[in-house]
Motif scaffolding. Sequence first.
Motif, short mmCIF file in Angstrom:
data_model
loop_
_atom_site.label_atom_id
_atom_site.label_comp_id
_atom_site.label_asym_id
_atom_site.label_seq_id
_atom_site.Cartn_x
_atom_site.Cartn_y
_atom_site.Cartn_z
N ARG A 11 8.34 -16.88 -4.86
CA ARG A 11 7.13 -17.14 -5.63
C ARG A 11 6.26 -15.90 -5.86
NH1 ARG A 11 3.28 -19.88 -3.19
NH2 ARG A 11 2.21 -19.95 -5.17
N TRP A 12 6.57 -14.82 -5.17
CA TRP A 12 5.73 -13.64 -5.20
C TRP A 12 6.52 -12.41 -5.63
CZ3 TRP A 12 0.50 -13.73 -3.85
CH2 TRP A 12 0.04 -14.94 -3.34
N HIS A 13 5.80 -11.43 -6.19
CA HIS A 13 6.43 -10.17 -6.58
C HIS A 13 5.42 -9.03 -6.38
CE1 HIS A 13 4.50 -11.89 -10.15
NE2 HIS A 13 4.19 -10.65 -10.44
N THR A 131 14.04 11.16 4.98
CA THR A 131 13.32 9.93 5.33
C THR A 131 12.26 9.63 4.28
OG1 THR A 131 13.71 10.33 7.68
CG2 THR A 131 11.89 8.84 7.11
N ARG A 132 12.18 8.33 3.92
CA ARG A 132 11.19 7.87 2.94
C ARG A 132 10.35 6.78 3.57
NH1 ARG A 132 11.46 9.63 -1.91
NH2 ARG A 132 10.23 7.96 -2.76
N LEU A 133 9.09 6.74 3.18
CA LEU A 133 8.18 5.67 3.58
C LEU A 133 7.79 4.89 2.34
CD1 LEU A 133 5.59 7.51 5.86
CD2 LEU A 133 7.71 6.38 6.53
N GLY A 134 7.53 3.60 2.52
CA GLY A 134 7.07 2.78 1.42
C GLY A 134 6.19 1.65 1.92
N CYS A 135 5.33 1.18 1.05
CA CYS A 135 4.47 0.04 1.38
C CYS A 135 4.12 -0.69 0.09
CB CYS A 135 3.20 0.52 2.07
SG CYS A 135 2.03 -0.80 2.48
N VAL A 136 4.36 -1.99 0.09
CA VAL A 136 3.93 -2.83 -1.03
C VAL A 136 2.51 -3.27 -0.67
CG1 VAL A 136 4.35 -4.93 -2.32
CG2 VAL A 136 6.28 -3.54 -1.54
N ASN A 137 1.53 -2.63 -1.28
CA ASN A 137 0.15 -2.89 -0.92
C ASN A 137 -0.50 -4.00 -1.73
OD1 ASN A 137 0.31 -1.20 -3.16
ND2 ASN A 137 -1.65 -0.22 -2.72
N LYS A 138 0.15 -4.43 -2.82
CA LYS A 138 -0.39 -5.54 -3.64
C LYS A 138 0.76 -6.43 -4.08
CE LYS A 138 -2.34 -2.72 -6.63
NZ LYS A 138 -3.06 -2.23 -7.80
N VAL A 139 0.56 -7.74 -3.94
CA VAL A 139 1.53 -8.71 -4.45
C VAL A 139 0.80 -9.76 -5.27
CG1 VAL A 139 3.24 -8.37 -2.62
CG2 VAL A 139 1.45 -10.08 -2.32
N ARG A 140 1.54 -10.34 -6.20
CA ARG A 140 0.97 -11.37 -7.07
C ARG A 140 1.93 -12.55 -7.12
NH1 ARG A 140 -3.21 -11.11 -10.42
NH2 ARG A 140 -3.28 -8.84 -10.40
N SER A 141 1.36 -13.75 -7.06
CA SER A 141 2.18 -14.96 -7.12
C SER A 141 2.53 -15.27 -8.57
CB SER A 141 1.45 -16.15 -6.50
OG SER A 141 0.41 -16.59 -7.36
N ASP A 143 1.71 -17.80 -9.95
CA ASP A 143 0.50 -18.46 -10.48
C ASP A 143 -0.63 -17.47 -10.75
OD1 ASP A 143 1.86 -20.88 -10.10
OD2 ASP A 143 1.05 -21.12 -8.08
N GLY A 144 -0.42 -16.19 -10.45
CA GLY A 144 -1.42 -15.17 -10.73
C GLY A 144 -2.30 -14.79 -9.56
N GLU A 145 -2.11 -15.42 -8.39
CA GLU A 145 -2.92 -15.10 -7.22
C GLU A 145 -2.56 -13.70 -6.71
OE1 GLU A 145 -3.84 -16.88 -2.76
OE2 GLU A 145 -2.45 -17.95 -4.07
N LEU A 146 -3.57 -12.89 -6.37
CA LEU A 146 -3.37 -11.53 -5.92
C LEU A 146 -3.68 -11.42 -4.43
CD1 LEU A 146 -2.87 -8.50 -6.74
CD2 LEU A 146 -5.36 -8.34 -6.99
N VAL A 147 -2.81 -10.75 -3.67
CA VAL A 147 -3.04 -10.47 -2.26
C VAL A 147 -2.94 -8.96 -2.07
CG1 VAL A 147 -2.15 -10.74 0.08
CG2 VAL A 147 -2.17 -12.70 -1.45
N LEU A 148 -3.94 -8.40 -1.40
CA LEU A 148 -3.96 -6.98 -1.08
C LEU A 148 -3.64 -6.81 0.40
CD1 LEU A 148 -7.27 -5.98 -2.90
CD2 LEU A 148 -4.93 -5.80 -3.76
N HIS A 149 -2.74 -5.92 0.71
CA HIS A 149 -2.38 -5.63 2.10
C HIS A 149 -3.10 -4.35 2.53
CE1 HIS A 149 0.58 -8.78 2.12
NE2 HIS A 149 1.26 -8.22 1.13
N SER A 150 -4.43 -4.39 2.57
CA SER A 150 -5.21 -3.19 2.82
C SER A 150 -5.03 -2.63 4.23
CB SER A 150 -6.69 -3.44 2.53
OG SER A 150 -7.16 -4.53 3.29
N GLN A 151 -4.83 -3.51 5.24
CA GLN A 151 -4.62 -3.00 6.59
C GLN A 151 -3.28 -2.26 6.69
OE1 GLN A 151 -5.34 -6.31 6.05
NE2 GLN A 151 -7.11 -6.86 7.30
N TYR A 152 -2.23 -2.86 6.14
CA TYR A 152 -0.93 -2.17 6.17
C TYR A 152 -0.96 -0.91 5.31
CZ TYR A 152 1.83 -5.42 8.98
OH TYR A 152 2.35 -6.14 10.02
#
Length: 168
Positions: A11-13, A131-141, A143-152
């Motif tokens: 449901r999220w990307h 070595t590579r680092l990555g972080c998905v800091n924003k995801v959207r459902s 349905d358009g709901e946005l979640v920010l992973h600010s702590q990570y």
Amino acid sequence: MTSGALISPERWHRDGRGLTAEVGFLGPSSIEMAMGQLPEAWLPYRLLVVTKLKQGKNYVDFVRAAEPVQLDERAVHGEWDYFLWSPSLTSELSEVLEAGFSGPRAADVLSLSGLVNIQYQRQLKRRRIPTRLGCVNKVRSDDGELVLHSQYEKVYRSLLRSLQEVTV
């Protein structure tokens, strides 16, 4: 949904490109040292390794805890995909790991849930990749709901800073 919950790739990307950086050729002691310099607010931190296992005709991701000192040994066996996890930020993952976390998209769940990805000594055509680092800091459902992973995101930036100091 709030940040810190496990997020399903059904449901999220990812919203945007996320954060990514190459940090060079490191050893296990560099990773361990950098983990010791992460924000104290979200201690302890655990390293998780994702292994591809064949089940029938398909492969599934199998996730389990690892120690930084094991990185080189695991690289010899083709294990290079790691995630940095804070149980205080994503407590729901504790129960899932205890039950044995596996599935065709288990690594996607970790990524979309904000955990910092570390690709350690990945090989491509018999050539070692830095070595590579990555972080998905924003995801959207869907349905358009946005979640920010600010702590990570803060954990990612702290880890990146520490590792860049080691490689300079």
